[in-house]
Write a protein that holds these residues in place. Structure first.
Motif, mmCIF file in Angstrom:
data_model
loop_
_atom_site.group_PDB
_atom_site.id
_atom_site.type_symbol
_atom_site.label_atom_id
_atom_site.label_comp_id
_atom_site.label_asym_id
_atom_site.label_seq_id
_atom_site.Cartn_x
_atom_site.Cartn_y
_atom_site.Cartn_z
ATOM 1 N N ASP A 6 1.158 -1.109 0.204
ATOM 2 C CA ASP A 6 -0.759 0.055 -0.284
ATOM 3 C C ASP A 6 0.854 1.422 0.013
ATOM 4 O O ASP A 6 0.147 2.511 -0.165
ATOM 5 C CB ASP A 6 -0.813 -0.174 1.324
ATOM 6 N N SER A 7 1.638 0.861 0.635
ATOM 7 C CA SER A 7 2.723 2.663 0.615
ATOM 8 C C SER A 7 4.088 1.910 -0.877
ATOM 9 O O SER A 7 4.035 0.933 -0.989
ATOM 10 C CB SER A 7 3.571 2.596 1.271
ATOM 11 N N ALA A 8 5.368 3.146 -0.816
ATOM 12 C CA ALA A 8 6.068 3.347 -1.559
ATOM 13 C C ALA A 8 7.211 2.342 -1.671
ATOM 14 O O ALA A 8 7.266 1.739 -0.413
ATOM 15 C CB ALA A 8 6.457 4.550 -1.572
ATOM 16 N N SER A 9 7.554 1.673 -2.610
ATOM 17 C CA SER A 9 8.856 0.645 -2.772
ATOM 18 C C SER A 9 10.339 1.360 -3.204
ATOM 19 O O SER A 9 9.931 1.472 -4.457
ATOM 20 C CB SER A 9 7.925 -0.618 -3.316
ATOM 21 N N PHE A 10 11.206 0.254 -2.559
ATOM 22 C CA PHE A 10 12.607 1.162 -3.221
ATOM 23 C C PHE A 10 13.352 -0.522 -3.167
ATOM 24 O O PHE A 10 13.241 -0.686 -2.037
ATOM 25 C CB PHE A 10 13.002 2.075 -2.940
ATOM 26 N N VAL A 11 13.678 -0.891 -4.615
ATOM 27 C CA VAL A 11 14.184 -2.292 -3.883
ATOM 28 C C VAL A 11 15.510 -2.064 -4.512
ATOM 29 O O VAL A 11 15.687 -1.674 -5.941
ATOM 30 C CB VAL A 11 13.831 -2.803 -5.118
ATOM 31 N N ALA B 183 4.367 8.990 -3.027
ATOM 32 C CA ALA B 183 4.024 8.463 -3.863
ATOM 33 C C ALA B 183 3.775 7.062 -4.454
ATOM 34 O O ALA B 183 4.134 6.477 -3.390
ATOM 35 C CB ALA B 183 4.610 8.630 -5.552
ATOM 36 N N ASN B 184 2.411 6.385 -5.352
ATOM 37 C CA ASN B 184 2.523 4.928 -5.524
ATOM 38 C C ASN B 184 3.155 4.361 -6.994
ATOM 39 O O ASN B 184 3.020 3.937 -7.994
ATOM 40 C CB ASN B 184 0.910 5.167 -6.351
ATOM 41 N N VAL B 185 4.171 4.670 -6.343
ATOM 42 C CA VAL B 185 5.547 3.901 -6.890
ATOM 43 C C VAL B 185 6.370 2.811 -6.148
ATOM 44 O O VAL B 185 6.290 2.614 -5.045
ATOM 45 C CB VAL B 185 6.089 4.778 -7.340
ATOM 46 N N MET B 186 6.411 1.687 -6.973
ATOM 47 C CA MET B 186 7.882 0.553 -6.872
ATOM 48 C C MET B 186 9.573 1.098 -7.626
ATOM 49 O O MET B 186 9.216 1.625 -9.006
ATOM 50 C CB MET B 186 7.400 -0.394 -7.211
ATOM 51 N N LEU B 187 10.622 1.879 -6.862
ATOM 52 C CA LEU B 187 11.483 2.536 -7.993
ATOM 53 C C LEU B 187 12.052 0.976 -7.462
ATOM 54 O O LEU B 187 12.064 0.311 -6.594
ATOM 55 C CB LEU B 187 11.944 2.865 -6.842
ATOM 56 N N ILE B 188 12.733 0.454 -8.569
ATOM 57 C CA ILE B 188 13.965 -0.458 -8.720
ATOM 58 C C ILE B 188 15.093 0.279 -9.268
ATOM 59 O O ILE B 188 15.506 0.397 -10.372
ATOM 60 C CB ILE B 188 13.238 -0.966 -9.710
ATOM 61 N N LEU B 189 16.441 -0.015 -8.439
ATOM 62 C CA LEU B 189 17.848 0.278 -8.869
ATOM 63 C C LEU B 189 18.464 -1.035 -8.900
ATOM 64 O O LEU B 189 18.688 -1.857 -7.682
ATOM 65 C CB LEU B 189 18.812 0.907 -7.886
#
Length: 464
Positions: free
Chosen positions: A21-26, A135-141
């Motif tokens: 339900d929250s932003a994700s950063f992987v 924000a409603n995002v999933m960031l992948i680096l």
């Protein structure tokens, strides 16, 4: 070829992050050709995703490419040629686009941007803190330069430290899954393929057309046009500066000199100069430091040996690197003769030991072969060069298992057990109270005498 064998755990983790339900950063990292990009591309199928493959060009060139992708992503062609000179505006535009929609933003080979423009890591920290985290995002680096990716995204000194919601370090495929890649190959063919390809999906794919290991080696490794011929150079050249020193160390270890003093003596350097090189190679998953499994304080043990962990690197430095001048002169017949003479006894047999120790032993434990669970499984040796392939200890119950592995063309005979029994008496661990068990692994089975002995002795197990 199905590149997603044994990647279910990673895919499931990404899906959980996506559905939060929250932003994700992987952060996803690991060596070249291990399948990182393939995993991401499979994951983003059917999702609203923006995928930037960063290059070694300047930061402004990568930003310009990201701007074009953003224009396509939000379906705004005017943005494509807009004069935007900062990353924040672009990320803010993406975050604001259809806020109810879950969006995936991927920057692959992230380390290249940060390498050319050091402030980029701080820029990404600000973007995450002020724009993406709410924000409603999933960031992948994602990145393949292991040391650089760790320093830029995971280490305590990185501005991004503590921001990620998860990380994946992509590992090589375990041997137990090889039959899913190569249908129709025998167990012997699978072991020998694994001995060279070492669980790297791209290497596995290259060997797929060949049923004969030597034909595969000749066409995929010894061919100067093949990417595998130069692969160790590419693996190391962007990770380290003094590549010659690293090559010398790996070559020395591949020749069988695994003790720090032996390595230093062969290279004619001081032992104190080695740790910085050895630690980097361990971080890159090329080397591993091993101590006898019975050591109570492994990190302080003076019995440590350095072994090449990566099967392909081990094979290349043993059979290709020493003979490159012959290959360059097209004298490949001579090199192939050397490989055929030494591949089984000097390489595949040791890989078989690794398989027995790391996989077959855990299979036996999982299936309840013993009524206790070992707390440590490894190798054992002493200062007199006595070695035991497998020793497993159960510290809670004073149980100890001794194991021997043979990858030969003949059935294992009874003398192997008696030699193991003799060697076991040299292992100094809970000598007065321990309960001893023995396990034997033989690729070509066992003689009738050995089978009869195993029937008579409750503490002797033959792995089938």
């Amino acid at each position: 070829m199905n590149q997603f064998i044994n990647r279910e755990k990673e895919r499931a983790f990404l899906e959980r992050e996506y559905h939060k339900d929250s932003a994700s950063f992987v952060v996803i990292y690991g060596r070249r050709r291990i399948g990182k990009t393939a995993l991401i591309r499979e994951f983003i199928k059917g999702k609203k995703a923006l995928f930037l493959l960063a290059t070694e060009e300047s930061e402004s060139e990568n930003r310009a490419e990201f701007r074009k992708l953003t224009a396509e992503y939000i379906e705004n062609p005017l943005l494509k040629d807009a004069d935007i000179r900062d990353w924040e505006t672009l990320f803010r535009t993406i975050a604001a686009y259809q806020p109810e929609l879950r969006k995936v933003i991927v920057i692959d080979e992230f380390q290249y941007i940060a390498k050319s423009y050091a402030p980029f890591i701080s820029v990404m920290q600000k973007i995450w803190d002020t724009i993406l985290s709410g924000a409603n995002v999933m960031l992948i680096l994602c990145g393949s330069l292991v040391n650089m990716m760790y320093a830029q995204t995971l280490s305590y000194d990185s501005p991004l430290y503590g921001r990620r919601t998860g990380q994946i370090k992509m590992q090589q495929i375990a041997f137990r899954y090889y039959h899913e890649f190569y249908s129709g190959l025998s167990e012997k063919q699978l072991i020998e393929n694994y001995a060279v390809t070492g669980g790297v999906p791209k290497y596995i794919e290259s060997f797929e057309p060949y049923s004969d290991i030597y034909e595969a080696i000749e066409n995929c490794v010894m061919s100067r046009e093949s990417y595998l011929y130069e692969e160790p150079n590419f693996l190391l050249e962007k990770e380290v500066q003094d590549i010659g020193s690293y090559f010398s160390i790996i070559k020395t270890i591949a020749s069988g000199r695994e003790k720090p003093n032996e390595i230093a003596s062969a290279l004619e350097v001081k032992s104190t100069s080695l740790p910085k090189y050895l630690n980097v190679l361990i971080d890159l998953d090329i080397l591993e430091r091993e101590v006898p499994v019975t050591e109570s304080k492994p990190e302080k043990s003076k019995m440590g040996l350095y072994r090449i962990k990566d099967n392909y690197i081990r094979f290349w430095f043993k059979f290709i690197y020493p003979y490159r001048s012959y290959i360059e002169m097209d004298n490949t017949d001579f090199v192939m003769k050397k490989i055929k003479q030494g591949f089984i006894p000097n390489h595949a047999a040791f890989v078989y030991e690794d398989i027995c120790r790391r996989e077959y032993m855990t299979d036996l434990v999982a299936k309840g072969a013993w009524d206790f669970v070992p707390t440590r499984i490894g190798r054992w040796w002493d200062r007199n060069d006595t070695e035991i392939d497998i020793v497993a200890v159960d510290e809670a119950g004073d149980h100890i298992i001794f194991g021997e592995c043979k990858y030969t063309t003949e059935p294992m005979d009874i003398e192997v057990y008696y030699k193991l029994l003799e060697k076991s008496r040299k292992v100094n661990w809970q000598n007065t109270s321990r309960k001893e068990y023995f396990v034997l692994f033989s690729f070509h089975g066992y003689t009738d005498k050995l089978r009869e002995l195993a029937e008579e002795q409750d503490n002797l197990l033959l792995y089938e």
